[in-house]
Design an enzyme around this catalytic site. Sequence first.
Site, PDB file in Angstrom:
ATOM      1  CG  ASP A 131      -2.045  -0.980   1.132  1.00 29.24           C
ATOM      2  OD1 ASP A 131      -2.269  -1.519   0.035  1.00 29.24           O
ATOM      3  OD2 ASP A 131      -2.713  -1.222   2.162  1.00 29.24           O
ATOM      4  CG  ASP A 185      -1.634  -3.754   4.700  1.00 28.10           C
ATOM      5  OD1 ASP A 185      -1.875  -3.311   3.566  1.00 28.10           O
ATOM      6  OD2 ASP A 185      -2.016  -4.859   5.096  1.00 28.10           O
ATOM      7  CE  LYS A 244      -4.747  -5.295   5.571  1.00 31.69           C
ATOM      8  NZ  LYS A 244      -4.898  -6.030   4.277  1.00 31.69           N
TER       9      LYS A 244
END
Length: 347
Positions: free
Chosen positions: A249, A262, A264
Amino acid sequence: MTMKTLHLISRNCKGLVNVVFQHQQIPAFLSTSCILHSKKKKVTGYEEIDQEKYSSLVQKVVSSRTSCQTPERIFEEDNFLYGKVVKSMGTSQEPEPRVPRNPSSLYNSKKASLPVEQADPSIPLKIALPAKDRNANGRLLSVTRILQQTMPMEQAFYLERWKQRMIMELGEEGFIQYTAAIFSQGKLFHARLEDILLAREDGIQRPEDRDETSGYLASVEHVLSDVAGLRTLESAVMHSELKYLGIVDCVAQYRGRLCVIDWKTSEKQKPNIQRTFDNPLQVAAYVGALNHDANYKFQVDCGLIVVAYKDGSPAHAHFMDPELCKHYWDKWLLRLEEFKEKQEEKQ
């Protein structure tokens, strides 16, 4: 036991016998024998319930025409009686933690990391996946697929139970639409984050978003204030030795530490890293791949999992220092070995 206590027990037993049999012409006796041929009425806990207090509940249960064996009812009883499924506490010692048979270093001793000021001017890098994704028979596979194929039984159980509950609530078609909407929101959230991070690098003030991602963006606002030094965005990484790939990412500095980040999204709060299930393994796998990918002239030793919430509540940022990254890297290597073993068994 004192004589006075025995005397009270004897007197109470005699009074009980007189009350029970005072209107019946049958002999009564007490026996100390444990062998009886006549059946004695069992005394249950229901006789002690205050029936007047719970009369409305009893009436509702008795008058209900719904079968108690419907899937919905079974899940309700499962939650009420047992709650969460927990592992039994065995008396034997826990087995020693497994270690990878073929350990591989998280860091690449052959790669010399360049300082930020000497890094590639094209940063932030955004490398696309190979034109045609390669799969089985020893070819490159994605981190996501490897983790899905080697999911622990307990984790798979929770996932399947959640899926069945959602299907009962929404129906098959509704569940498909729900998962598609979640995927679409996540994709849009990542795109908005990318715009924000790029705009900050260029010093551009962006207008406030008013779409369905606004809650997620508000949730991560306090985390973004600690993110700087952007290196990559939505960029593919490939481990040159272990032969797997994935898409990172973001790589940037978080509070001064260069991290694989990352992003989420979640509907439930995840205040600790254990609640993120396989996400730490995924981040560790990306760290190792990036360090062994010749496209990147730097290495990373930390990770960050940011869980954003749609209602705008503050996101949880789970920082993975080098020691924690190494811990999850070893777990990732075990899952990678398990996946390769399964592939060999199929051949």
